[in-house]
Write a protein that holds these residues in place. Structure first.
Motif, PDB file in Angstrom:
ATOM      1  N   SER A  67      45.047  55.256 -73.002  1.00  0.00           N
ATOM      2  CA  SER A  67      44.846  56.685 -73.263  1.00  0.00           C
ATOM      3  C   SER A  67      43.880  57.278 -72.244  1.00  0.00           C
ATOM      4  CB  SER A  67      44.317  56.892 -74.685  1.00  0.00           C
ATOM      5  OG  SER A  67      45.288  56.469 -75.630  1.00  0.00           O
ATOM      6  N   THR A  68      43.913  58.612 -72.119  1.00  0.00           N
ATOM      7  CA  THR A  68      43.109  59.319 -71.116  1.00  0.00           C
ATOM      8  C   THR A  68      42.439  60.528 -71.754  1.00  0.00           C
ATOM      9  OG1 THR A  68      44.693  58.681 -69.417  1.00  0.00           O
ATOM     10  CG2 THR A  68      43.216  60.496 -68.878  1.00  0.00           C
ATOM     11  N   ALA A  69      41.204  60.791 -71.330  1.00  0.00           N
ATOM     12  CA  ALA A  69      40.458  61.983 -71.757  1.00  0.00           C
ATOM     13  C   ALA A  69      40.324  62.049 -73.266  1.00  0.00           C
ATOM     14  CB  ALA A  69      41.090  63.258 -71.199  1.00  0.00           C
ATOM     15  N   ILE A  70      39.778  60.964 -73.843  1.00  0.00           N
ATOM     16  CA  ILE A  70      39.519  60.880 -75.280  1.00  0.00           C
ATOM     17  C   ILE A  70      38.004  60.927 -75.477  1.00  0.00           C
ATOM     18  CG2 ILE A  70      39.786  59.496 -77.371  1.00  0.00           C
ATOM     19  CD1 ILE A  70      42.481  60.416 -76.183  1.00  0.00           C
ATOM     20  N   GLN A  71      37.550  61.707 -76.442  1.00  0.00           N
ATOM     21  CA  GLN A  71      36.122  61.788 -76.749  1.00  0.00           C
ATOM     22  C   GLN A  71      35.903  61.475 -78.223  1.00  0.00           C
ATOM     23  OE1 GLN A  71      34.205  65.466 -75.701  1.00  0.00           O
ATOM     24  NE2 GLN A  71      32.230  64.813 -76.499  1.00  0.00           N
ATOM     25  N   LEU A  72      34.940  60.582 -78.492  1.00  0.00           N
ATOM     26  CA  LEU A  72      34.488  60.289 -79.848  1.00  0.00           C
ATOM     27  C   LEU A  72      33.050  60.766 -79.941  1.00  0.00           C
ATOM     28  CD1 LEU A  72      35.745  56.594 -80.280  1.00  0.00           C
ATOM     29  CD2 LEU A  72      37.006  58.718 -80.668  1.00  0.00           C
ATOM     30  N   SER A  73      32.757  61.627 -80.925  1.00  0.00           N
ATOM     31  CA  SER A  73      31.408  62.205 -81.043  1.00  0.00           C
ATOM     32  C   SER A  73      30.924  62.215 -82.483  1.00  0.00           C
ATOM     33  CB  SER A  73      31.400  63.657 -80.540  1.00  0.00           C
ATOM     34  OG  SER A  73      31.666  63.713 -79.171  1.00  0.00           O
ATOM     35  N   THR A  74      29.688  61.821 -82.666  1.00  0.00           N
ATOM     36  CA  THR A  74      28.916  62.058 -83.876  1.00  0.00           C
ATOM     37  C   THR A  74      29.509  61.431 -85.134  1.00  0.00           C
ATOM     38  OG1 THR A  74      28.584  64.231 -82.851  1.00  0.00           O
ATOM     39  CG2 THR A  74      27.458  63.838 -84.905  1.00  0.00           C
ATOM     40  N   PHE A  75      29.843  60.136 -85.058  1.00  0.00           N
ATOM     41  CA  PHE A  75      30.191  59.392 -86.266  1.00  0.00           C
ATOM     42  C   PHE A  75      29.948  57.912 -86.031  1.00  0.00           C
ATOM     43  CE2 PHE A  75      34.285  59.810 -84.052  1.00  0.00           C
ATOM     44  CZ  PHE A  75      34.963  58.615 -84.274  1.00  0.00           C
ATOM     45  N   THR A  76      30.155  57.111 -87.057  1.00  0.00           N
ATOM     46  CA  THR A  76      29.911  55.670 -87.014  1.00  0.00           C
ATOM     47  C   THR A  76      31.229  54.927 -87.153  1.00  0.00           C
ATOM     48  OG1 THR A  76      27.680  55.873 -87.931  1.00  0.00           O
ATOM     49  CG2 THR A  76      28.775  53.756 -88.240  1.00  0.00           C
ATOM     50  N   ILE A  77      31.380  53.876 -86.350  1.00  0.00           N
ATOM     51  CA  ILE A  77      32.502  52.956 -86.492  1.00  0.00           C
ATOM     52  C   ILE A  77      31.901  51.597 -86.820  1.00  0.00           C
ATOM     53  CG2 ILE A  77      34.457  51.825 -85.397  1.00  0.00           C
ATOM     54  CD1 ILE A  77      34.602  54.250 -83.480  1.00  0.00           C
ATOM     55  N   LYS A  78      32.434  50.967 -87.876  1.00  0.00           N
ATOM     56  CA  LYS A  78      31.841  49.724 -88.362  1.00  0.00           C
ATOM     57  C   LYS A  78      32.931  48.709 -88.693  1.00  0.00           C
ATOM     58  CE  LYS A  78      28.210  48.792 -91.621  1.00  0.00           C
ATOM     59  NZ  LYS A  78      27.486  49.342 -92.764  1.00  0.00           N
ATOM     60  N   ASN A  79      32.829  47.526 -88.091  1.00  0.00           N
ATOM     61  CA  ASN A  79      33.688  46.402 -88.452  1.00  0.00           C
ATOM     62  C   ASN A  79      32.822  45.463 -89.284  1.00  0.00           C
ATOM     63  OD1 ASN A  79      35.332  44.114 -88.614  1.00  0.00           O
ATOM     64  ND2 ASN A  79      36.180  44.451 -86.577  1.00  0.00           N
TER      65      ASN A  79
END
Length: 176
Positions: A67-79
């Motif tokens: 993928s291209t030009a993806i932004q993840l902002s202001t949250f939590t990812i937890k495994n």
């Protein structure tokens, strides 16, 4: 759509979302959480629970693939599993991780491509960043029980660059 006519923003309301997230072949998307601490995307996943097969890795809680030009902002990812258990696997170009919290185990963040991470916190159990990418970290905190990075960038790639970032060792034995 894989290639939207304009950038699409997906707003994530406060809550805990227990699910695997996988995207492939997407571009021009921004995922923004309502509150970094109150939006948690989580799933218990690892290589023992979800063994490798041909194709994309199946052990992360959240995957961005080709993928291209993806932004993840202001949250939590937890495994929440132990072992080879990424919070986030990124295989793409122009990926931005902004004010994110990532919690995984081995290879908590696996990177391919070009990734910019700013004002984020990453916690893992060892080889916390498995790096095949050009990863630029600005004002990030990396917490790890074991080794912080296992960098395997190909010739010609810049590898990992850390500016105004902090590395914090976690004083407990590895969980495996």
């Amino acid at each position: 759509p894989a290639k939207p006519a304009r950038r699409i923003e997906i707003f994530i309301r406060n809550g805990t979302y227990e699910e695997l997230v996988f995207m492939r072949g997407k571009s021009d998307l921004a995922f923004r959480g309502e509150d970094r601490e109150k939006v948690v995307v989580t799933y218990p996943n690892n290589s023992a629970f979800n063994p490798p097969r041909g194709g994309p890795s199946r052990r992360p809680a959240f995957s961005i693939y080709d993928s291209t030009a993806i932004q993840l902002s202001t949250f939590t990812i937890k495994n929440t599993f132990i072992g080879q258990a990424e919070a986030l696997l990124v295989r793409g170009q122009q990926i931005v991780l902004d004010r994110m919290t990532l919690n995984g185990s081995g290879d908590a963040l696996t990177t391919y491509g070009t990734i910019y991470m700013v004002d984020s916190k990453l916690t893992g159990d060892g080889d916390t960043i498995l790096g095949y990418a050009a990863l630029f970290c600005l004002r990030c905190e990396i917490h790890s029980v074991g080794p912080f990075t296992w960098t395997r960038t190909p010739e010609g790639s810049h590898g990992n660059v850390f500016v105004d970032s902090t590395f914090i060792g976690i004083g407990r034995p590895l969980p495996w």
